[in-house]
Design an enzyme around this catalytic site. Structure first.
Site, mmCIF file in Angstrom:
data_model
loop_
_atom_site.group_PDB
_atom_site.id
_atom_site.type_symbol
_atom_site.label_atom_id
_atom_site.label_comp_id
_atom_site.label_asym_id
_atom_site.label_seq_id
_atom_site.Cartn_x
_atom_site.Cartn_y
_atom_site.Cartn_z
ATOM 1 N N GLU A 10 -9.334 -5.232 -4.211
ATOM 2 C CA GLU A 10 -8.722 -4.276 -3.139
ATOM 3 C C GLU A 10 -9.484 -3.293 -2.084
ATOM 4 O O GLU A 10 -9.484 -3.409 -1.160
ATOM 5 C CB GLU A 10 -7.494 -3.233 -3.770
ATOM 6 C CG GLU A 10 -6.623 -3.822 -4.642
ATOM 7 C CD GLU A 10 -5.163 -4.162 -3.829
ATOM 8 O OE1 GLU A 10 -5.520 -3.835 -2.560
ATOM 9 O OE2 GLU A 10 -4.450 -4.501 -4.191
ATOM 10 N N SER A 26 0.788 -1.332 0.082
ATOM 11 C CA SER A 26 0.064 -0.026 -0.127
ATOM 12 C C SER A 26 0.848 1.218 -0.105
ATOM 13 O O SER A 26 1.809 1.423 -0.912
ATOM 14 C CB SER A 26 -1.168 -0.037 1.167
ATOM 15 O OG SER A 26 -2.088 0.881 1.122
ATOM 16 N N HIS A 69 -7.763 -5.657 0.114
ATOM 17 C CA HIS A 69 -6.593 -5.025 0.397
ATOM 18 C C HIS A 69 -6.088 -5.733 1.911
ATOM 19 O O HIS A 69 -6.660 -5.660 2.587
ATOM 20 C CB HIS A 69 -6.949 -3.698 0.696
ATOM 21 C CG HIS A 69 -5.605 -2.590 0.544
ATOM 22 N ND1 HIS A 69 -4.927 -2.519 -0.411
ATOM 23 C CD2 HIS A 69 -5.298 -1.651 1.510
ATOM 24 C CE1 HIS A 69 -3.780 -1.513 -0.273
ATOM 25 N NE2 HIS A 69 -4.071 -1.088 1.215
#
Length: 502
Positions: free
Chosen positions: A316, A189, A412
């Site tokens: 995600e 990320s 995610h």
């Protein structure tokens, strides 16, 4: 207990609880506390110490408001936040080194999260380093220069902290069994985008040789947008947007002010792009420390000499929806406003509807957001690096728990417990959907081996992009999934649409 000599003093470590053949050393300062005279400045060298420093506990985390499961929280007054941790396998041969940069939208997270325990990865023959760095305004806020002859405050102080940690690794990691000629920087990320920025920064040249990027996020700021954020945060803190004014605000005051600014965007449906994901900080591109954003730098060959391994998850944005950190879009009218805010053409939305026939509007929105910010951006980074002559291995994490559309998707952060081999940790069961089964354990073993192999040799076990047999590797619990066409999501973006239109 084992002791290790560093350039600033001797430290002691202990066998890891899960593997006595791995020694863990926590909370080693790699730079001086970034407060007082050092606040808003580039990192300074740490103060040497006498005797043996007991490194049994993680160091304090950077100023933030987050409270993450299984991880320490920041306490106002904690200042020695620039520290790192090492998991070192017992042995004599120099081993590859993996330096992990945590994510958290540049405003939260730490090296002490249970996701990032390096024991299992170290057991595969890798010296693992995790680190803390400045977050939020302290690390990424744009500070006007002081009046008079004062030293200007650099942009991207969080990235400069990461570089300071890499310099510490260069100078000291051999004492822990690490090979300074095989250093891999990895992140997820905002940590992945940080690593991509490091690959483009002159100050980081020669400090590492390979890069692992999981779910890199498209979130760089311009000098102008960063200055506007500074003005908003200063106003929320009740101080002038000047060096002296910002310096007068405590770290806690700037954390609180930043949260208020972000929450204001979240609540205001007319606030444009930030309404959907109010991440107000990011690396500032177009400044001396970072002249180009990572995608442009890759396209121009700025990271050509580095091996890349890029991964993203197939769903995600569903995590951000599940934890309530993104705006809700549930009907066609809201979807049209979202598309207008990001200047997305109807053809893109039509393409996603074709990929997901009968899907509700909310799923279309989440799919577009996730690919715009993470999936397509990560894929374009890989493409740009390969087209510029670099070597890159691309993969996609698609594992779900409970079947199609059930509780936990391939969202995610779900891939990271697998890559670190930490799927058994109960704090992470929310991410992966409960205790792991045998197939999950096998997937974790494959991913951990791939990371270790890439750190050691640059080859994770599948062909790189642009070569014969090169394709997107698929991470799933079922081997037959490798034959599916998981890259169909890219078709709506093929026209070269900008990922974040101004």
């Amino acid at each position: 207990m084992r002791v290790f000599a560093t350039r600033t003093g001797v430290v002691s470590g202990r066998p890891a609880a899960r593997d006595p053949d791995v020694v863990v050393v926590r909370g080693i300062p790699y730079a001086a506390p970034p407060f007082g005279a050092n606040r808003f400045m580039a990192p300074r060298p740490p103060t040497p110490w006498d005797g043996v420093r007991d490194c049994a506990a993680f160091g304090p985390v950077a100023p933030q408001s987050a409270q993450l499961p299984g991880a320490p929280v920041w306490s106002p007054g904690d200042e020695d936040v620039l520290s790192l941790n090492i998991w070192s396998p017992v042995g004599d041969d120099p081993l590859p080194v993996l330096v992990w940069i945590h994510g958290g939208a540049y405003v939260f997270g730490s090296s002490a999260q249970p996701d990032f325990d390096g024991t299992v990865l170290a057991g595969h023959g890798v010296v693992v380093v995790t680190l803390n760095y400045r977050l939020g305004f302290e690390g990424f806020g744009r500070v006007p220069p002081p009046t008079g002859d004062g030293e200007p405050c650099p942009d991207n102080r969080g990235l400069l902290d990461q570089i300071a940690a890499l310099r510490w690794v260069r100078d000291n990691i051999a004492a822990f069994g690490g090979d300074t000629e095989r250093v891999t920087v990895a992140g997820q990320s905002s940590g992945a985008t940080s690593a991509a920025c490091l690959a483009a920064m002159d100050e980081a040249r020669g400090l590492f040789h390979r890069v692992i990027l999981h779910s890199a996020v498209n979130a760089c700021a311009t000098p102008g947008s960063a200055a506007l954020t500074t003005a908003e945060v200063a106003a929320a803190a009740g101080v002038p947007a000047t060096y002296d004014g910002l310096l007068s605000a405590s770290p806690q005051a700037l954390v609180d002010a930043s949260d208020r600014v972000a929450d204001g965007y979240r609540r205001d449906s007319g606030s444009g792009q930030r309404h959907y994901d109010p991440a107000i900080y990011g690396p500032v591109a177009g400044v001396p420390s970072l002249p180009l954003d990572p995608l442009t730098a890759c396209a121009e060959g700025g990271a050509r000499g580095l091996g890349l391994m890029v991964c993203h998850t197939s769903e995600e944005y569903w995590l951000l929806d599940a934890v309530g950190s993104c705006a809700r879009v549930d009907d066609e009218e809201q979807l049209a406003v979202f598309a207008a805010d990001f200047r997305l053409p109807d053809t893109l939305l039509d393409g996603y509807r074709a990929l997901r026939p009968g899907a509700p509007v909310r799923d279309i929105y989440l799919a577009v957001c996730g690919d715009m910010l993470f999936g397509e951006y990560s894929s374009r980074l890989a493409d740009a690096h390969a087209e510029a002559g670099g070597r890159v291995h691309l993969s996609r994490f698609v594992r779900r728990c409970g079947g199609l559309g059930e509780r936990v998707r391939a969202w995610h952060c779900a891939d990271i417990p697998f890559a670190f081999g930490n799927v058994e940790d109960e704090y992470l069961h929310f991410l992966i959907g409960g205790p792991p089964g045998p197939a999950d354990r096998r997937l974790a073993a494959r991913m951990t081996r791939a990371w270790a192999a890439f750190a050691a040799t640059g080859d994770p076990g599948w062909a790189p992009v642009g070569t014969s047999g090169g394709r997107t590797h698929v991470w799933d619990t079922t081997p037959e999934s490798s034959g599916r066409t998981w890259d169909a999501f890219r078709a709506p973006w093929r026209a070269g649409l900008p990922l974040l239109a101004p």
